[in-house]
Design a protein around this motif. Structure first.
Motif, PDB file in Angstrom:
ATOM      1  N   ASN A  81     103.916  47.845  16.950  1.00 13.22           N
ATOM      2  CA  ASN A  81     102.571  47.739  16.399  1.00 13.22           C
ATOM      3  C   ASN A  81     102.454  48.389  15.018  1.00 13.22           C
ATOM      4  OD1 ASN A  81     100.467  46.496  18.361  1.00 13.22           O
ATOM      5  ND2 ASN A  81     101.774  47.724  19.682  1.00 13.22           N
ATOM      6  N   GLY A  82     103.583  48.835  14.466  1.00 14.41           N
ATOM      7  CA  GLY A  82     103.585  49.384  13.122  1.00 14.41           C
ATOM      8  C   GLY A  82     102.960  50.753  12.996  1.00 14.41           C
ATOM      9  N   ARG A  83     102.867  51.488  14.115  1.00  8.60           N
ATOM     10  CA  ARG A  83     102.221  52.805  14.090  1.00  8.60           C
ATOM     11  C   ARG A  83     103.218  53.953  14.031  1.00  8.60           C
ATOM     12  NH1 ARG A  83      97.986  51.133  18.912  1.00  8.60           N
ATOM     13  NH2 ARG A  83      96.941  49.477  17.712  1.00  8.60           N
ATOM     14  N   ILE A  84     104.451  53.700  14.440  1.00  8.92           N
ATOM     15  CA  ILE A  84     105.515  54.698  14.326  1.00  8.92           C
ATOM     16  C   ILE A  84     106.452  54.251  13.218  1.00  8.92           C
ATOM     17  CG2 ILE A  84     107.424  55.856  15.466  1.00  8.92           C
ATOM     18  CD1 ILE A  84     106.035  55.453  18.123  1.00  8.92           C
ATOM     19  N   LEU A  85     106.532  55.063  12.175  1.00  8.04           N
ATOM     20  CA  LEU A  85     107.356  54.760  11.016  1.00  8.04           C
ATOM     21  C   LEU A  85     108.350  55.896  10.801  1.00  8.04           C
ATOM     22  CD1 LEU A  85     104.445  53.689   8.641  1.00  8.04           C
ATOM     23  CD2 LEU A  85     105.828  52.186  10.085  1.00  8.04           C
ATOM     24  N   GLN A  86     109.241  55.715   9.851  1.00  8.62           N
ATOM     25  CA  GLN A  86     110.184  56.776   9.530  1.00  8.62           C
ATOM     26  C   GLN A  86     109.420  58.032   9.117  1.00  8.62           C
ATOM     27  OE1 GLN A  86     113.007  55.728   6.516  1.00  8.62           O
ATOM     28  NE2 GLN A  86     114.330  57.469   6.944  1.00  8.62           N
ATOM     29  N   GLY A  87     109.734  59.158   9.768  1.00  9.07           N
ATOM     30  CA  GLY A  87     109.098  60.423   9.440  1.00  9.07           C
ATOM     31  C   GLY A  87     107.785  60.695  10.126  1.00  9.07           C
ATOM     32  N   THR A  88     107.272  59.752  10.941  1.00 12.22           N
ATOM     33  CA  THR A  88     105.986  59.951  11.612  1.00 12.22           C
ATOM     34  C   THR A  88     106.053  61.130  12.581  1.00 12.22           C
ATOM     35  OG1 THR A  88     105.442  57.589  11.478  1.00 12.22           O
ATOM     36  CG2 THR A  88     104.251  58.892  13.117  1.00 12.22           C
ATOM     37  N   THR A  89     105.090  62.034  12.486  1.00 11.39           N
ATOM     38  CA  THR A  89     104.966  63.110  13.472  1.00 11.39           C
ATOM     39  C   THR A  89     104.308  62.561  14.721  1.00 11.39           C
ATOM     40  OG1 THR A  89     104.799  64.851  11.798  1.00 11.39           O
ATOM     41  CG2 THR A  89     103.918  65.357  13.975  1.00 11.39           C
ATOM     42  N   LEU A  90     104.966  62.720  15.863  1.00 10.59           N
ATOM     43  CA  LEU A  90     104.473  62.202  17.135  1.00 10.59           C
ATOM     44  C   LEU A  90     103.860  63.332  17.946  1.00 10.59           C
ATOM     45  CD1 LEU A  90     107.518  59.945  18.004  1.00 10.59           C
ATOM     46  CD2 LEU A  90     105.397  59.279  16.880  1.00 10.59           C
ATOM     47  N   VAL A  91     102.727  63.033  18.584  1.00 11.64           N
ATOM     48  CA  VAL A  91     102.014  64.028  19.384  1.00 11.64           C
ATOM     49  C   VAL A  91     101.671  63.399  20.725  1.00 11.64           C
ATOM     50  CG1 VAL A  91     100.055  65.631  19.468  1.00 11.64           C
ATOM     51  CG2 VAL A  91     101.023  64.964  17.256  1.00 11.64           C
ATOM     52  N   GLU A  92     101.785  64.177  21.793  1.00 15.89           N
ATOM     53  CA  GLU A  92     101.429  63.686  23.133  1.00 15.89           C
ATOM     54  C   GLU A  92     100.681  64.739  23.930  1.00 15.89           C
ATOM     55  OE1 GLU A  92     100.385  61.474  24.978  1.00 15.89           O
ATOM     56  OE2 GLU A  92     102.197  60.316  25.465  1.00 15.89           O
ATOM     57  N   ALA A  93      99.765  64.284  24.763  1.00 19.60           N
ATOM     58  CA  ALA A  93      99.108  65.110  25.772  1.00 19.60           C
ATOM     59  C   ALA A  93      99.824  64.866  27.085  1.00 19.60           C
ATOM     60  CB  ALA A  93      97.633  64.730  25.889  1.00 19.60           C
ATOM     61  N   SER A  94     100.285  65.933  27.743  1.00 15.68           N
ATOM     62  CA  SER A  94     101.157  65.746  28.909  1.00 15.68           C
ATOM     63  C   SER A  94     101.139  66.976  29.795  1.00 15.68           C
ATOM     64  CB  SER A  94     102.587  65.480  28.430  1.00 15.68           C
ATOM     65  OG  SER A  94     103.502  65.420  29.498  1.00 15.68           O
ATOM     66  N   SER A  95     101.416  66.743  31.091  1.00 15.93           N
ATOM     67  CA  SER A  95     101.652  67.873  31.993  1.00 15.93           C
ATOM     68  C   SER A  95     103.125  68.245  32.023  1.00 15.93           C
ATOM     69  CB  SER A  95     101.167  67.529  33.410  1.00 15.93           C
ATOM     70  OG  SER A  95     101.889  66.426  33.925  1.00 15.93           O
ATOM     71  N   GLY A  96     103.951  67.553  31.233  1.00 20.54           N
ATOM     72  CA  GLY A  96     105.338  67.986  31.087  1.00 20.54           C
ATOM     73  C   GLY A  96     106.382  66.896  31.073  1.00 20.54           C
ATOM     74  N   SER A  97     106.492  66.110  32.136  1.00 20.71           N
ATOM     75  CA  SER A  97     107.628  65.189  32.253  1.00 20.71           C
ATOM     76  C   SER A  97     107.611  64.095  31.187  1.00 20.71           C
ATOM     77  CB  SER A  97     107.658  64.566  33.651  1.00 20.71           C
ATOM     78  OG  SER A  97     108.085  65.510  34.609  1.00 20.71           O
ATOM     79  N   THR A  98     106.441  63.531  30.894  1.00 23.66           N
ATOM     80  CA  THR A  98     106.385  62.517  29.840  1.00 23.66           C
ATOM     81  C   THR A  98     106.806  63.117  28.510  1.00 23.66           C
ATOM     82  OG1 THR A  98     104.603  61.350  30.981  1.00 23.66           O
ATOM     83  CG2 THR A  98     104.930  60.830  28.665  1.00 23.66           C
ATOM     84  N   ALA A  99     106.347  64.337  28.245  1.00 27.03           N
ATOM     85  CA  ALA A  99     106.697  64.994  26.985  1.00 27.03           C
ATOM     86  C   ALA A  99     108.189  65.274  26.894  1.00 27.03           C
ATOM     87  CB  ALA A  99     105.900  66.284  26.839  1.00 27.03           C
ATOM     88  N   VAL A 100     108.824  65.608  28.005  1.00 26.21           N
ATOM     89  CA  VAL A 100     110.280  65.816  27.996  1.00 26.21           C
ATOM     90  C   VAL A 100     110.968  64.530  27.546  1.00 26.21           C
ATOM     91  CG1 VAL A 100     112.320  66.251  29.417  1.00 26.21           C
ATOM     92  CG2 VAL A 100     110.260  67.624  29.759  1.00 26.21           C
ATOM     93  N   SER A 101     110.572  63.410  28.148  1.00 27.40           N
ATOM     94  CA  SER A 101     111.204  62.131  27.808  1.00 27.40           C
ATOM     95  C   SER A 101     110.891  61.723  26.377  1.00 27.40           C
ATOM     96  CB  SER A 101     110.740  61.044  28.784  1.00 27.40           C
ATOM     97  OG  SER A 101     111.111  61.362  30.111  1.00 27.40           O
ATOM     98  N   GLU A 102     109.673  61.955  25.930  1.00 21.20           N
ATOM     99  CA  GLU A 102     109.312  61.592  24.555  1.00 21.20           C
ATOM    100  C   GLU A 102     110.046  62.460  23.535  1.00 21.20           C
ATOM    101  OE1 GLU A 102     104.817  59.848  25.330  1.00 21.20           O
ATOM    102  OE2 GLU A 102     105.112  61.990  24.995  1.00 21.20           O
ATOM    103  N   ALA A 103     110.234  63.747  23.868  1.00 22.18           N
ATOM    104  CA  ALA A 103     111.005  64.617  22.971  1.00 22.18           C
ATOM    105  C   ALA A 103     112.432  64.099  22.814  1.00 22.18           C
ATOM    106  CB  ALA A 103     111.005  66.044  23.514  1.00 22.18           C
ATOM    107  N   TYR A 104     113.003  63.587  23.903  1.00 25.12           N
ATOM    108  CA  TYR A 104     114.347  63.000  23.865  1.00 25.12           C
ATOM    109  C   TYR A 104     114.395  61.817  22.907  1.00 25.12           C
ATOM    110  CZ  TYR A 104     118.020  59.842  25.716  1.00 25.12           C
ATOM    111  OH  TYR A 104     119.068  58.964  25.859  1.00 25.12           O
TER     112      TYR A 104
END
Length: 384
Positions: A81-104
């Protein structure tokens, strides 16, 4: 003669964002090929006559949980959808497991990542996020994660992944090797290839939505039961048909249960819901861990208790068939909480009596007794 502008000597402009996106998609597709499927476990319980229990083991993904699938889908969704580009800072609201996978995945793509989580999130999850190069921002109340994550993303000029909104739309529910298609393919040669029930606990609600939609799309004679936990808004919203329901206390079962009804929760595709006291989720978690000879997490305990509850109802009605659910993550993430008796005592939970009841049920088929109340919807409840 008509005038034609001179050609641009520099040629067409370069497209660095598209080139980065192509490289990123190649990386994500490679991960998908390497971790495309997980085992379907079929433990034997001699007391469950005519009932087969299956658990799809999502703990074997590279990041150790079901959320690996969701995280990859959210990254694909954001890039396409053209929202994640090179250098984009990504942020997530999570209780933990989703954030672990997204950090990966953020580390794979060389992107900065910030997880906004409740302060009581297990230390093992925090350490995993930090090992992948992510940063953690903690809030004191579970319902603060949404606005805080959105604010951090805006201030950083970044992108809020927002699993709670996009989980149900980022996954292709018609197939494309989603978890539902995988389950039914693996069940194809089993004694009861079309499960009587599929059971799923709800965090974002996205996996339940995928399962419910796929079952209907393929016209299977299978029912979807969603199991909710003690401090969560989902069950009450399902019964009252009011999406505005809120729960003031955050869930004690990490990864499932929410203080509000998330946008990805689609009650219309759910056939039945039950609400399970936390003490039963944790008791079922411990019982299943002993039977599998390895530890599973608390949300898996919720799933497994719901499977046992449905099996009990089916045996009372003289029905046979299979019941499928998920091992959501490993219990090694919860050594300081659900597997810590002092932690449980401090919260007034004594799981030992309920472990004995569940063990007896699995060995002899004796119906449940002396259990805390499991909440069920009224018989005349109609879909929202």
């Amino acid at each position: 003669m008509p005038h034609h502008p001179a050609p641009n000597p520099a040629g067409l402009p370069p497209f660095p964002d598209r080139e980065w996106a192509r490289r990123a998609m190649t990386i994500l597709q490679g991960d998908g090929r390497r971790s495309a499927d997980t085992h379907l476990v079929n433990p034997s319980f001699r007391g469950l006559k005519g009932i087969s229990i299956y658990l799809k083991d999502e703990s074997t993904h590279p990041t150790g949980s079901l959320k690996h699938r969701l995280a990859r889908s959210l990254f694909l969704y954001g890039i396409c959808n053209g929202r994640i580009l090179q250098g984009t800072t990504l942020v997530e609201a999570s209780s933990g497991s989703t954030a672990v996978s997204e950090a990966y995945f953020a580390e794979l793509l060389g992107l900065p990542f910030i997880a906004v989580m409740p302060r009581e999130t297990s230390r093992q999850k925090v350490e995993a996020i930090e090992r992948y190069g992510g940063r953690c921002h903690f809030v004191d109340q579970a319902d603060q994660i949404y606005s805080t994550a959105a604010e951090i993303a805006e201030n950083a000029g970044g992108y809020y992944l927002d699993q709670f909104t996009y989980a149900e739309r980022a996954t292709d529910w018609r197939g494309n090797n989603n978890i539902a298609e995988s389950i039914f393919n693996q069940m194809a040669e089993e004694p009861h290839p079309q499960p009587r029930w599929v059971v799923m606990s709800a965090g974002t609600g996205g996996t339940a939505a995928t399962l419910g939609r796929f079952i209907r799309y393929r016209n299977f004679d299978t029912r979807l039961c969603v199991a909710d936990v003690e401090h969560s808004a989902f069950f009450d919203a399902y019964v009252s048909q009011d999406r505005g329901v809120k729960c003031a206390t955050g869930s004690r079962i990490e990864g499932v249960g929410r203080p509000r009804v998330e946008p990805s929760f689609i009650p219309e595709v759910i056939d039945y819901m039950i609400k399970i006291p936390d003490v039963l989720s944790i008791a079922a978690m411990r019982v299943l861990s002993r039977r599998l000879f390895r530890r599973v997490g608390g949300s898996t305990g919720t799933n497994f208790f719901a499977q046992c509850w449905i099996a009990d109802q089916m045996m009372k009605a003289g029905e046979e068939g299979s019941i499928v659910s998920l091992i959501c993550d490993s219990g090694e993430r919860y050594t300081s909480t659900y597997y810590n008796d002092d932690w449980l005592r401090a919260r007034g939970m004594d799981v030992a009596p309920y472990c004995e009841i569940l063990e007896d049920f699995l060995d002899t088929g004796s119906s449940f007794a002396d259990l805390p109340q499991v909440s069920c919807p009224p018989a005349n409840r109609i879909p929202m």
